[in-house]
Structures are given as structure tokens and as C-alpha cells.
Design a protein around this motif. Structure first.
Motif, PDB file in Angstrom:
ATOM      1  N   ASN A  15      77.187  19.033 -65.923  1.00 49.21           N
ATOM      2  CA  ASN A  15      77.889  19.978 -66.798  1.00 49.21           C
ATOM      3  C   ASN A  15      78.275  21.257 -66.046  1.00 49.21           C
ATOM      4  O   ASN A  15      78.136  22.369 -66.561  1.00 49.21           O
ATOM      5  CB  ASN A  15      77.037  20.301 -68.034  1.00 49.21           C
ATOM      6  CG  ASN A  15      77.877  20.716 -69.218  1.00 49.21           C
ATOM      7  OD1 ASN A  15      79.047  20.375 -69.323  1.00 49.21           O
ATOM      8  ND2 ASN A  15      77.280  21.482 -70.124  1.00 49.21           N
ATOM      9  N   ALA A  53      77.167  15.476 -71.706  1.00 52.76           N
ATOM     10  CA  ALA A  53      78.214  16.413 -71.291  1.00 52.76           C
ATOM     11  C   ALA A  53      79.533  15.692 -71.057  1.00 52.76           C
ATOM     12  O   ALA A  53      80.608  16.196 -71.413  1.00 52.76           O
ATOM     13  CB  ALA A  53      77.783  17.144 -70.020  1.00 52.76           C
ATOM     14  N   GLY A 197      81.612  19.060 -67.431  1.00 47.55           N
ATOM     15  CA  GLY A 197      81.386  17.689 -67.861  1.00 47.55           C
ATOM     16  C   GLY A 197      82.445  16.694 -67.454  1.00 47.55           C
ATOM     17  O   GLY A 197      82.278  15.486 -67.674  1.00 47.55           O
TER      18      GLY A 197
END
Length: 490
Positions: A15, A53, A197
């Protein structure tokens, strides 16, 4: 994530954050045998966070217009270009490539990202009448796990990332534990320019691959590696009906006809066989030379190969000890069975007993039995058999006599004959008159046990999509209900 990119500190990227761990592992510099930098081992919790994510990012990334994703991809290419020299040095350390070979791979990867930014999979209009419009759309699959091998760690990581981004997918990279470094830096550089992400990377131990393959939040596995591992991935992926893209082992043959310049053929075949000591999936692994030019071809080939020097691009180290031992076992088996060596042999596998690293001397075995291990098995190292043939039908049968079907190379100046031979081969790619020369628009696929799916080129994007067919009846009363005795089909 913004900050200075350090090329002697390594993290998993989740992320857009740099993530450390309680456990670490490290690669080995195959040129010296010395250990490289410590790298965190990803946990199952790290994977769960990365998958969450990636799925969250997918909603926004896939909804962007194509030109918006293209702009991000070009920014990523620019970011990689900014660090080209450092990536080249890093790649050389982890893979054992010479500076020129490492730089070539990095440049190729950057160019691959830029080319994919130009491509998309447009809707296909199948029918448009006064009654009905039928359109096939190609929609992104979702979260892609890109599992890459150790021989071309930078370029093959880009080959997972680029089509995923172009089609609207998000991607989690898992590099080989032998060569984790450049893949982790790709994700770290991506975190500077892409939304959180969209591109992530996790390195780890033998648990990580199986966790990714069975994870319900991952929708596609794109894997490059051995056929044995590919079969395991396909079996586990079937439990959640994940899409799979498998580029697996091959045993690529080169066929040299009698009407091609013999010296030129030897030069091209030597390059396609011994580049990076044969550690290339599409490298030539078997050489078939027409009997009328065999002696002259061998004279030129032997002269070329004897000129290779350790540490250069055509005599680089084997990347890891496991593969080093496998190649040595093939070399020793040829010795034990009394096969004739035109280069090498004499029980001298190492290029220099006093030289550190995983170096193996180049070797050429002449006319071993067709069913011998050196002919039937992909060595993935600098040892190759050279065999004679007499007529086209015979050599085609011999080239096809393998459970794999990745690629082949034909050296023939008779264009009609070259096409006839090419179209008879059971391989995903055939290169005519030049080995190891890829055009980025050409789809790279496979037959038989060499894989499923494809990569590269505009057609390669389709393997990162699902299809959605929309059939719109413009005037419902004239639609299927009005077919009468025609049944279900208009």
C-alpha cells in the motif's frame, strides 16, 4: 510514498509503504559467492494487507480512462529511467550479468513499460442492425499476482506489471528469493508515482507462493518458471478458478539449413545459445545442422565459443547453487556416457578452479543420442548438443519430439521453405534468421507443457481481461420474443 530510494536497503512494499519484518533472507552474488543485502520475509498478514489494498485500489484504477492510466505508466517508466544506472548495478549483483547485459535488460524493461502504455483492448462490435447491437468488452480481471524467476528478474517483473496496469488491473509482485532486489525496487519506485495499492511487492520464503496461489482475493496468477511448479500453481488455482498465465520450461531447437551462410549461422546460433550462459527461456537448447554444412558450421562455432571469457556476457556465472549443481550433473553425465565434446569435456566443468562464483565452462556435445538427457532436457546452462539432419520432414519430427513447445529458430534464406518449416513446428514462437531478437509487438506464448496464455504485444493484454458481451435489442417486440418458431437464436 516519497523519499530517497536507497539501493542498499530493501523492504516489502505494501500500500505504498515500506514494510520490514522479523525474519530476513538474502541473495548471493553468483559472480563471487558472497552474500548480498538482508531482505524481509513477508508474512501471511503482510499478504492479506497487500491483497486488501490491491482490491481497494482496483476499484479506482480500473475506472480511470485509458489515457489516465497511460500517463501514470509513463511516469513510472520515467521513474525507472531516473534510477537506470543504480538498477543496472543492482541487477548485475543479484543475477551475475555483465554490465552490458544488465543494462540491456533494464533498458528493455523500461521500454516495455512505455510500449504497453500505448496499448489497450478496444471493444469489439460484432453486430449492429436496426434490431440489435452486440458488443464484446474486455474488462480487467482484478488483482494479479506476478511470480517471477531468477534469470531475468527485472524484465520479467515488468512483463507482469505493464499489461496489468494497461488493462486496469492491480498487481502484487513476488520475486524469486534468489533475486529479490530489483523487483522490490520497481515497487518502491512505483510507490512514488502510482496510487496506493496499484503496484506492490512481497519477497519471502517457500510459503509465500502457495499463499498467493490459494488466496481468494487474488484473481489471476502470472507465473514464469519451471513446468513442475507451473503444474502445482494450476492445480491450486483451480480451487478458486483463478485465471493463470504460465510461461514454463522449454527445449528450444535451432534448425540450420544448407542455404544459409554458414559463418553467419554459427555467429547467430552461438549468441542465441550462450548469451547469459544459456539462462534464458527462449535460448537455443538443441542445434540441428544440415549434414552438408555440419563440418564447416562446427569449425566456426567452436572458434567462437572458445573465445568466450569468464565474466563476460557469454560466460556469466550460473545464478544459484541449485542450478549450478544441475548443470554440472548434465555435464558429468555426458562425460560418463562417453559423448564427444567439440568444446569442453575432459572432466573440467569449472572455467577456473581458483575463481569464485558459480562459473561453468561452455561445452558443445556433438551428435549425442536423440533420447539422451542432453537432448531431451533443458539444461539452462552453457552446454548444448549439435546434431545432423538430412531432410526437412525428418528434422521437423525430431524438433517436435518433446513434451514442451516454447520456441524454435530457423536459419533459411528460402522464404517459402522457411515458412513451411515454421508452420510445422509445435511451438508458441518461431524466429526465422535471428534468435533472441524480440519485437515488442509480438505475442510470446507457448504450446504443450511450456505454458498457457501469453505475454507481450497488444494481444498479450487480453490475457489480463475477462470478456463481457452486451446484446442490446433496440426494439424489444422485435427481439427474441418475436422469433416464433425460430427458437432461441435470432
Amino acid at each position: 510514498m516519497e523519499g530517497i530510494i536507497s539501493f542498499d536497503k530493501f523492504y516489502n512494499i505494501v500500500n505504498n509503504s515500506r514494510v520490514l519484518g522479523d525474519k530476513t533472507y538474502h541473495g548471493i552474488d553468483p559472480s563471487t559467492g558472497k552474500t548480498l543485502w538482508e531482505t524481509p520475509v513477508a508474512t501471511e498478514d503482510d499478504l492479506d494487507k497487500a491483497v486488501a489494498a490491491a482490491n481497494s485500489a482496483f476499484k479506482k484504477w480500473s475506472s480511470l480512462q485509458q489515457h489516465e492510466r497511460s500517463r501514470f505508466m509513463r511516469d513510472l517508466a520515467d521513474g525507472l529511467e531516473k534510477h537506470k544506472d543504480a538498477l543496472t548495478e543492482l541487477l548485475g549483483k543479484e543475477s551475475g550479468k555483465s554490465v552490458s547485459f544488465a543494462e540491456s535488460e533494464v533498458v528493455m524493461g523500461i521500454n516495455t513499460m512505455r510500449r504497453h502504455a500505448d496499448w489497450s483492448v478496444p471493444d469489439q462490435l460484432l453486430k449492429d442492425t436496426e434490431d440489435v447491437r452486440i458488443v464484446v468488452q474486455h474488462v480487467p480481471i482484478g488483482v494479479v499476482a506476478g511470480i517471477t524467476p531468477w534469470n531475468y528478474p527485472f524484465q520479467l517483473a515488468i512483463l507482469k506489471v505493464a499489461p496489468a496496469l494497461a488493462t486496469g488491473c492491480t498487481v502484487i509482485l513476488k520475486p524469486s528469493p534468489f533475486t529479490p532486489y530489483t523487483s522490490l525496487k520497481i515497487a518502491e519506485i512505483a510507490a512514488e508515482v502510482l496510487p496506493p495499492g496499484v503496484v506492490q511487492a512481497l519477497g519471502g520464503d517457500d510459503n509465500l507462493g502457495p499463499w498467493m496461489t490459494k488466496h481468494p482475493g487474488i484473481h489471476k496468477i502470472s507465473f514464469t518458471g519451471s513446468t513442475a511448479t507451473g503444474k502445482k500453481i494450476m492445480a491450486v488455482a483451480s480451487e478458486t478458478l483463478k485465471r493463470v498465465n504460465l510461461e514454463l520450461g522449454g527445449n528450444d531447437a535451432a534448425v540450420v539449413t544448407e542455404n544459409f551462410d554458414v559463418h553467419e549461422a554459427a555467429q547467430l546460433v552461438a549468441m542465441a545459445t550462450f548469451a547469459h550462459s544459456g539462462q534464458i527461456c527462449m535460448a537455443t537448447k538443441r542445434i540441428y545442422v544440415h549434414e552438408s554444412v555440419y563440418e564447416e558450421f562446427m569449425k566456426h562455432l567452436v572458434e567462437i565459443v572458445k573465445g568466450y571469457k569468464p565474466g563476460e556476457g557469454f560466460c556469466s556465472p550460473i545464478q544459484n547453487k541449485m542450478q549450478f549443481e544441475k548443470v554440472k550433473s548434465i555435464y558429468n553425465e555426458c562425460e560418463e556416457q562417453g559423448f564427444n565434446f567439440a568444446v569442453g569435456g575432459g572432466s573440467k566443468v569449472s572455467v577456473d578452479d581458483n575463481r569464485p562464483g558459480y562459473f561453468i565452462a561452455p561445452a558443445i556435445v556433438t551428435n549425442p543420442p536423440e533420447k539422451s538427457r542432453i537432448v531431451q532436457e533443458e539444461p539452462f546452462g552453457p552446454i548444448v548438443p549439435v546434431l545432423t539432419w538430412r531432410d526437412d520432414k525428418e528434422v521437423i519430427e525430431r524438433v517436435n519430439d518433446t513434451p514442451t513447445g516454447l520456441g524454435a529458430t530457423i536459419y533459411c534464406r528460402d522464404e517459402k521453405r522457411a515458412w513451411q518449416i515454421s508452420e510445422s513446428l509445435e511451438t508458441g514462437s518461431v524466429w526465422v534468421n535471428s534468435g533472441l531478437k524480440l519485437d515488442p509487438v509480438a505475442l510470446f506464448g507457448a504450446h504443450k507443457q511450456s505454458g498457457i496464455g501469453g505475454e507481450l504485444g497488444p494481444l498479450g493484454l487480453k490475457y489480463y481481461t475477462n470478456t463481457r458481451t452486451i446484446t442490446y435489442w433496440k426494439d424489444a417486440p422485435k427481439g427474441p420474443q418475436a422469433n416464433g418458431n425460430k427458437g432461441l437464436f435470432a
